[in-house]
Design an enzyme around this catalytic site. Structure first.
Site, short mmCIF file in Angstrom:
data_model
loop_
_atom_site.label_atom_id
_atom_site.label_comp_id
_atom_site.label_asym_id
_atom_site.label_seq_id
_atom_site.Cartn_x
_atom_site.Cartn_y
_atom_site.Cartn_z
N GLY A 26 -5.81 2.78 4.27
CA GLY A 26 -5.21 2.98 5.58
C GLY A 26 -3.73 3.30 5.51
CD GLU A 27 -2.16 -0.27 4.63
OE1 GLU A 27 -2.37 -0.82 5.73
OE2 GLU A 27 -3.02 -0.22 3.72
CG PHE A 28 -3.31 7.57 0.73
CD1 PHE A 28 -2.55 7.90 -0.38
CD2 PHE A 28 -4.09 8.55 1.33
CE1 PHE A 28 -2.56 9.20 -0.89
CE2 PHE A 28 -4.12 9.85 0.82
CZ PHE A 28 -3.35 10.17 -0.28
N GLY B 108 1.07 6.93 5.41
CA GLY B 108 2.24 7.49 4.75
C GLY B 108 2.04 8.90 4.23
#
Length: 410
Positions: free
Chosen positions: A53-55, A58
């Site tokens: 999810g953070e990939f 960002g």
């Protein structure tokens, strides 16, 4: 406090090692770190993401940095197997690793080997030794799409060590004004409200979605209710909608796609109503006759929402809801469970009457029936939610412009 932190890190590692004997994710976590051989680079840009999810959050910044620095190596690290396993071969990086355990030796070895000219962490993940090693070497560390809440350890009387970690960050790019106020109260003022880079990611995706022929055939002119990133508690509720709304079609993209989980989901549905995505090749001529499709692979969800009319976002009966913005960018009103307190966009969408929190089967049926039967209500919710996403784009440009200016000045 540092001693306690170091002991805690070692105890965590021991717990994961013990868990790895019977848990697949824990086993991957241990194995990935054990077999990681680092490549030495003369210079790199380091991105760290907690998970998948953070990939995706960002990714717009990662893409811009990749494009504007073609001669510099890009190194990505993940904490979680769910991120590493899916993106370990991404073309956006020259090397992808699990983040080593946060010890002084590991931090020193890792940073000496990849030689980052700057490091970018997305949203959260604060690791004392990695942060401290970057700080000692005068390597700029940026936190993007950060968000802070009063109950976090940084703002507690016992949070001195974690406040020291914040002091290692060159610049915070945060999602909201509350984060600025909280950080300012503890003496952290190198902060910019940039917004959330997820809005850039999902908006770009919605403008040029990848078409999926099989889904178009399955849709066959019908309205589709999409259940994204669902867990068993979510699926039990949604299965009642399948039985009552026979004119609608349903797509389930569960958070976990093990054979056991898929079979459990199928057992909730009307007999012979569902087809798995992996079965499409053998059933293509009759695909439109099915009412339910179960996505038994990873990576399709963000493109699926283009075919939907209403979305249910899973996780709200557990640790917290998943990504509402992917559906919102396509103008789908979103429904989710009661646990959404940590997600600013969910609060915003509820306030706009474009996102709806439910607590049980009855409340799910009430809002679903309202969206299905009241066209004006649906149209207003759809317009509000899509405009909300569009109006919140721009975080990537703010971040990239700042970093490029600082690097050029240096």
């Amino acid at each position: 406090m540092l001693l306690l932190y170091n002991v805690g890190i070692q105890l965590y590692f021991l717990l994961i090692r013990l868990t790895s004997f019977f848990n697949k994710k824990a086993k991957l976590w241990i194995k990935g770190r054990k077999n990681s051989a680092l490549i030495r680079y003369p210079e790199s840009i380091w991105f760290h993401f907690a998970s998948l999810g953070e990939f995706e959050q960002g990714r717009p910044v990662l893409e811009q940095m990749r494009s504007s620095n073609p001669d510099i190596k890009i190194v990505i690290t993940f904490f979680s197997p769910s991120g590493y396993q899916v993106r370990k071969n991404t073309s956006l990086a020259d090397a992808v690793y699990y983040l080593p355990l946060d010890t002084p030796q590991n931090a020193r070895r890792f940073i000496e080997t990849i030689n980052p000219k700057l490091a970018i962490f997305t949203k959260y993940e604060y690791w004392y030794h990695f942060f401290n090693e970057l700080y000692k070497r005068n390597i700029p560390l940026y936190v993007i799409s950060g968000i802070f809440r009063p109950n976090q350890v940084f703002f507690k009387w016992y949070g001195k060590l974690h406040r020291e970690m914040l002091g290692c960050v060159a610049r915070f790019f945060v999602q909201d004004e509350q984060s600025i106020q909280l950080l300012s109260a503890i003496g952290i003022n190198n902060v910019i409200v940039s917004g959330d880079t997820r809005f850039d990611r999902v908006w770009t995706n919605a403008q040029q979605p990848k078409t999926i022929a099989a889904i178009e055939e399955f849709k066959n002119g019908k309205n589709i209710f999409i259940a994204g990133s669902t867990w068993p508690a979510d699926e039990k509720l949604i299965s009642s909608l399948v039985k009552e709304n026979r004119d609608w079609k349903f797509i389930f993209a569960s958070h976990e796609i093990s054979e056991e989980k898929i079979k459990s989901l199928i057992s909730l549905l009307p007999p012979k109503s569902a087809i798995r995505h992996s079965q499409i090749a053998s059933s293509a001529p009759h695909l439109s006759t099915y009412r339910v499709m179960i996505i038994d692979n990873v990576g399709m969800l963000s493109a699926l929402y283009q075919y939907g009319k209403i979305a249910f976002i899973g996780g709200g009966f557990g640790a917290g809801i998943h990504n509402t913005l992917e559906a919102a960018a396509f103008g789908l009103p979103v429904i989710f469970g009661p646990n959404y307190s940590k997600f600013k966009e969910a609060h915003d969408l509820v306030e706009l009457k474009a996102g709806f929190s439910i607590t049980d089967e009855a409340s799910l049926k009430v809002i679903t029936n309202k969206l299905i039967n009241d066209q004006q209500f649906y149209n207003e919710a759809s317009k509000e939610i899509q405009n909300y996403v569009k109006e919140h784009t721009g975080a990537t440009k703010t971040i990239i412009d700042y970093i490029n200016h600082v690097q050029v000045v240096k």
